[in-house]
Design a protein around this motif. Structure first.
Motif, PDB file in Angstrom:
ATOM      1  N   GLY A   1     -18.222 -33.497 -29.352  1.00  0.00           N
ATOM      2  CA  GLY A   1     -19.206 -33.245 -30.404  1.00  0.00           C
ATOM      3  C   GLY A   1     -18.757 -33.642 -31.790  1.00  0.00           C
ATOM      4  O   GLY A   1     -19.296 -33.149 -32.781  1.00  0.00           O
ATOM      5  N   ILE A   2     -17.784 -34.556 -31.903  1.00  0.00           N
ATOM      6  CA  ILE A   2     -17.282 -34.946 -33.212  1.00  0.00           C
ATOM      7  C   ILE A   2     -17.666 -36.385 -33.512  1.00  0.00           C
ATOM      8  O   ILE A   2     -17.684 -37.237 -32.624  1.00  0.00           O
ATOM      9  N   SER A   3     -18.007 -36.645 -34.778  1.00  0.00           N
ATOM     10  CA  SER A   3     -18.354 -37.999 -35.231  1.00  0.00           C
ATOM     11  C   SER A   3     -17.744 -38.227 -36.603  1.00  0.00           C
ATOM     12  O   SER A   3     -17.645 -37.305 -37.411  1.00  0.00           O
ATOM     13  N   LYS A   4     -17.355 -39.479 -36.851  1.00  0.00           N
ATOM     14  CA  LYS A   4     -16.951 -39.882 -38.194  1.00  0.00           C
ATOM     15  C   LYS A   4     -18.123 -40.645 -38.806  1.00  0.00           C
ATOM     16  O   LYS A   4     -18.592 -41.633 -38.227  1.00  0.00           O
ATOM     17  N   VAL A   5     -18.607 -40.180 -39.932  1.00  0.00           N
ATOM     18  CA  VAL A   5     -19.833 -40.706 -40.532  1.00  0.00           C
ATOM     19  C   VAL A   5     -19.499 -41.436 -41.832  1.00  0.00           C
ATOM     20  O   VAL A   5     -18.852 -40.873 -42.720  1.00  0.00           O
ATOM     21  N   TYR A   6     -19.969 -42.691 -41.918  1.00  0.00           N
ATOM     22  CA  TYR A   6     -19.710 -43.510 -43.097  1.00  0.00           C
ATOM     23  C   TYR A   6     -20.917 -43.590 -44.036  1.00  0.00           C
ATOM     24  O   TYR A   6     -20.754 -43.841 -45.227  1.00  0.00           O
ATOM     25  N   LYS A   7     -22.114 -43.427 -43.466  1.00  0.00           N
ATOM     26  CA  LYS A   7     -23.332 -43.579 -44.264  1.00  0.00           C
ATOM     27  C   LYS A   7     -24.179 -42.311 -44.176  1.00  0.00           C
ATOM     28  O   LYS A   7     -24.285 -41.702 -43.115  1.00  0.00           O
ATOM     29  N   LYS A   8     -24.798 -41.967 -45.296  1.00  0.00           N
ATOM     30  CA  LYS A   8     -25.644 -40.776 -45.348  1.00  0.00           C
ATOM     31  C   LYS A   8     -26.734 -40.820 -44.284  1.00  0.00           C
ATOM     32  O   LYS A   8     -27.078 -39.798 -43.689  1.00  0.00           O
ATOM     33  N   GLU A   9     -27.231 -42.024 -43.998  1.00  0.00           N
ATOM     34  CA  GLU A   9     -28.324 -42.181 -43.038  1.00  0.00           C
ATOM     35  C   GLU A   9     -27.902 -41.823 -41.605  1.00  0.00           C
ATOM     36  O   GLU A   9     -28.751 -41.620 -40.735  1.00  0.00           O
ATOM     37  N   LYS A  10     -26.617 -41.759 -41.353  1.00  0.00           N
ATOM     38  CA  LYS A  10     -26.107 -41.470 -40.006  1.00  0.00           C
ATOM     39  C   LYS A  10     -25.764 -39.989 -39.808  1.00  0.00           C
ATOM     40  O   LYS A  10     -25.357 -39.576 -38.724  1.00  0.00           O
TER      41      LYS A  10
END
Length: 325
Positions: free
Chosen positions: A168-177
């Protein structure tokens, strides 16, 4: 007379496969001259003793005993190898405390606290433990993406608050994601934590009660081949886990001191494995695991090997320490 040891494994979370591997390593390794080992599978739909023929015998939840061929087996101690719920969140600890059966992990309160990343970090903050900036969401909360980015910046990590093994973990680079990552985390837990990305050396260090003393193990440096230390990096060989870590003596001493301090602050017993990232030459705490992996690929067994502690000794010590309480 040999002690009867129940090795509990499985569990209710996505980590059950790893737990089964850990439990089987303990089963295969325990000194058979000192202990009668029993594999106990704990799942939502069944609690069963599984023998070497893969025959299943139901566990009586009233007293945690097993009836095998008209012989009732009671247990002197439980070796906890369940990652995630109900073995790492305090549920099993409370159950065994009520029954008066010793078990190898920490107490119910410490398990519940460390399993909840949000509560753990809040508890340790007054003691000067440094952590990443974070933003919390409960399922159903309104999601203000601008407020999240303002608090933690980009990139950031979106994590299930109460889950392990990087599920359940994600690395997010953009606000849209952000929304996509939040939805993914909510599949694992109804609480999530969104954390600032810390760019630095990542290390892991095991601490446990060994022959009556708190022992800090050699530190492991984690170098992921992926964007971060995710499930594939942890369990499918897509990372380097270097023990001892290639860090300065200053970094080493700071990490050892902090890991032991956390263990002592929380009044821990049994195993713990704490994860840190260095920022501005200081270790920042990521999380504390109280039922760390015990598979051949797991970090804690590798640290024990570097310290000259065999798995036979490690597992036997865990049982003897539990029996002393």
């Amino acid at each position: 007379m040999k002690k009867n040891i129940a090795i509990i494994m499985g569990g209710y979370s996505s980590e059950y496969k790893i737990s089964l591997k850990s439990g089987n390593v303990v089963y295969e390794t325990l000194n058979k001259e000192k202990y009668n080992a029993y594999r106990i599978h704990i799942f939502k739909d069944k609690w069963v003793f599984v023998n070497d023929l893969n025959e299943e015998f139901n566990v009586d939840k009233n007293d945690f005993s097993v009836l095998v061929n008209e012989t009732r087996i009671a247990f002197d101690c439980v070796f906890n190898a369940i990652h995630g719920s109900p073995g790492e969140d305090g549920i099993m600890q409370g159950y065994f405390e009520l029954l008066g059966i010793p078990q190898t992990s920490c107490s119910m309160y410490q398990a519940a606290l460390t399993f909840n990343k949000r509560d753990l970090l809040a508890t340790l903050k007054p003691y000067g433990i440094k952590t990443a900036e974070s933003y919390y969401l409960n399922f159903g909360d309104a999601i203000d993406e601008n407020a999240i980015v303002a608090k933690v910046g980009l990139p950031c990590f979106v994590k299930a608050n109460k889950a392990g093994s990087s599920f359940g973990i994600s690395k997010v680079y953009k606000k849209e994601k952000l929304q996509e990552a939040i939805d993914k985390s909510f599949k694992e837990d109804n609480e999530i934590i969104i954390e600032q990305f810390l760019d630095g050396v990542e290390v892991s260090v095991g601490v446990f009660s060994y022959k009556g003393e708190t022992k800090v193990l050699p530190i492991t440096e984690i170098v992921s081949e992926n964007d971060f230390f995710d499930y594939k990096a942890k369990y499918e060989g897509q990372a380097q886990e270097i023990t001892p870590a290639r860090i300065s003596e200053d970094y080493k001493l700071k990490t050892e001191k902090l890991a032991k301090k956390i263990y002592d602050i929380l009044k821990m017993k049994g195993f713990s494995r704490s994860e840190f990232i260095f920022k501005n030459d200081e270790p920042y705490l990521l999380e504390v695991n109280t039922v760390p992996g015990l598979t051949k690929a797991s970090i804690l067994p590798k640290q024990c090997a570097a310290a000259g502690i065999s798995l036979v000794d490690l597992f036997g010590n865990a049982i003897e320490e539990a029996l002393k309480d």
